[in-house]
Structure formats: structure tokens, C-alpha cells
Scaffold this motif. Structure first.
Motif, PDB file in Angstrom:
ATOM      1  N   LEU A 132       3.665   0.542   2.738  1.00  0.00           N
ATOM      2  CA  LEU A 132       3.430  -0.454   3.609  1.00  0.00           C
ATOM      3  C   LEU A 132       3.350  -1.565   3.035  1.00  0.00           C
ATOM      4  O   LEU A 132       2.923  -1.755   1.873  1.00  0.00           O
ATOM      5  N   LEU A 133       3.552  -2.844   3.944  1.00  0.00           N
ATOM      6  CA  LEU A 133       3.451  -4.250   3.182  1.00  0.00           C
ATOM      7  C   LEU A 133       2.756  -4.774   4.528  1.00  0.00           C
ATOM      8  O   LEU A 133       3.044  -4.651   5.416  1.00  0.00           O
ATOM      9  N   VAL A 134       1.527  -5.227   4.089  1.00  0.00           N
ATOM     10  CA  VAL A 134       0.423  -5.745   5.137  1.00  0.00           C
ATOM     11  C   VAL A 134       0.071  -7.146   4.715  1.00  0.00           C
ATOM     12  O   VAL A 134      -0.005  -7.554   3.587  1.00  0.00           O
ATOM     13  N   LEU A 167       0.753  -1.336   0.053  1.00  0.00           N
ATOM     14  CA  LEU A 167       0.050   0.046  -0.102  1.00  0.00           C
ATOM     15  C   LEU A 167       0.970   1.205   0.065  1.00  0.00           C
ATOM     16  O   LEU A 167       1.795   1.142   0.851  1.00  0.00           O
ATOM     17  N   VAL A 168       0.521   2.436  -0.634  1.00  0.00           N
ATOM     18  CA  VAL A 168       1.135   3.535  -0.590  1.00  0.00           C
ATOM     19  C   VAL A 168       0.262   4.543   0.047  1.00  0.00           C
ATOM     20  O   VAL A 168      -0.877   4.647  -0.319  1.00  0.00           O
ATOM     21  N   ILE A 169       0.764   5.091   1.062  1.00  0.00           N
ATOM     22  CA  ILE A 169       0.142   6.214   1.780  1.00  0.00           C
ATOM     23  C   ILE A 169       0.528   7.446   1.517  1.00  0.00           C
ATOM     24  O   ILE A 169       1.738   7.765   1.825  1.00  0.00           O
ATOM     25  N   ALA A 170      -0.218   8.589   1.175  1.00  0.00           N
ATOM     26  CA  ALA A 170       0.282   9.863   0.916  1.00  0.00           C
ATOM     27  C   ALA A 170       0.672  10.644   2.244  1.00  0.00           C
ATOM     28  O   ALA A 170      -0.065  10.135   3.137  1.00  0.00           O
ATOM     29  N   GLU A 171       1.499  11.544   2.234  1.00  0.00           N
ATOM     30  CA  GLU A 171       1.581  12.214   3.487  1.00  0.00           C
ATOM     31  C   GLU A 171       0.336  12.758   4.016  1.00  0.00           C
ATOM     32  O   GLU A 171      -0.511  13.154   3.348  1.00  0.00           O
ATOM     33  N   GLY A 172       0.077  12.971   5.238  1.00  0.00           N
ATOM     34  CA  GLY A 172      -0.921  13.658   5.868  1.00  0.00           C
ATOM     35  C   GLY A 172      -1.412  12.853   7.226  1.00  0.00           C
ATOM     36  O   GLY A 172      -0.662  12.451   7.730  1.00  0.00           O
ATOM     37  N   LYS A 173      -2.811  13.137   7.429  1.00  0.00           N
ATOM     38  CA  LYS A 173      -3.505  12.546   8.765  1.00  0.00           C
ATOM     39  C   LYS A 173      -3.220  11.182   8.780  1.00  0.00           C
ATOM     40  O   LYS A 173      -3.297  10.879   9.928  1.00  0.00           O
ATOM     41  N   ILE A 174      -3.633  10.503   7.715  1.00  0.00           N
ATOM     42  CA  ILE A 174      -3.701   9.168   7.621  1.00  0.00           C
ATOM     43  C   ILE A 174      -2.215   8.661   7.755  1.00  0.00           C
ATOM     44  O   ILE A 174      -2.149   7.470   8.645  1.00  0.00           O
TER      45      ILE A 174
END
Length: 136
Positions: A99-101, A38-45
Motif C-alpha cells: 500500500l502507498l498511503v 506499507l507491506v501487508i501480509a496475507e490474511g484477515k487484515i
């Protein structure tokens, strides 16, 4: 006398916390038994995931109804998702993270305990036959 410690085999839903951080997922659902990047953009998440990674490393992946929405609330999510454990987190130099989940078990959202700035929900994993894991 040395005690011979054998790993315990316990149902995976006994290891999962009753409350999960909910991560909205776009485009494709995640099913139990999948290892998913999963690729998570910067920010609150990204900030919330960093806290989850420090605490228990479990999160809930829930498909959103409309893939075009960037701001997603509880009303825009399906009610069934997949509990996953964070295996690896890599912070990106420009912000955000990879992330690798490992997705473990399906769950149903019973209620949201926090809606903003991120979502936490009480979940029920008793949707199907139990799967087991080894606990050391």
C-alpha cells in the motif's frame, strides 16, 4: 449559461468518515503529511483493507505498544493515530499487498465498534488546528 464550478476548500476532517478501519503499525509512528509505503501480509487484515479500498479508501494507522506481538487487539494500541488515504494498492503474487498511503490528520480513538476479525473505531479528528483540502 454554463456554470463555473470552482473546487471547494474544506477542512480535511469533514472528508474523513467518523468510523475508520484501524491498522496496527509497528516500529515507527506515521505523522500527518507523510506518504508512506506499507507491506501487508496475507490474511484477515489484507481482506479488510480490500473492503476499505472499495468503500471509502480511508484507514486509521495506530502504533502498537509492543512490536513483537503479531495478534494485536485494541488494548495493545495507543489511543491516538493518523488517518490516511490509500493512494495505491498492489496485490502481491504470493498473497498480501503493498500500500502507498497519504497520512492526513491525527485522530483520537473514542471507542471500538468492532474488535474481531478486524478493528473498526469511532474517531475524533478535532485534536489540533484544521487542515484544508480541495474537493472537486
Amino acid at each position: 449559461m454554463a456554470e463555473n464550478k470552482q473546487p471547494l476548500i474544506v477542512p480535511i476532517n469533514q472528508l474523513l468518515p467518523p468510523e475508520l478501519f484501524i491498522l496496527p503499525v509497528r516500529h515507527r509512528p506515521v505523522f500527518p503529511g507523510m506518504v508512506t509505503p506499507l507491506v501487508i501480509a496475507e490474511g484477515k487484515i489484507a481482506e479488510a483493507i480490500e473492503n476499505v479500498h472499495k468503500q471509502n479508501q480511508y484507514l486509521g494507522l495506530v502504533l502498537q505498544h509492543d512490536d513483537t506481538n503479531t495478534e494485536v487487539g485494541p488494548d495493545q494500541l495507543f489511543k491516538v493515530g493518523t488517518a490516511a488515504k490509500i493512494l495505491k494498492r498492489i496485490n502481491l503474487p504470493e498473497g498480501g499487498m503493498h500500500l502507498l498511503v497519504n497520512s492526513l490528520e491525527r485522530f483520537k480513538i473514542n471507542s471500538f465498534t468492532l474488535r474481531s476479525p478486524h478493528m473498526l473505531a469511532k474517531v475524533d479528528t478535532r485534536l489540533r488546528r484544521q487542515r484544508c483540502a480541495i474537493k472537486n
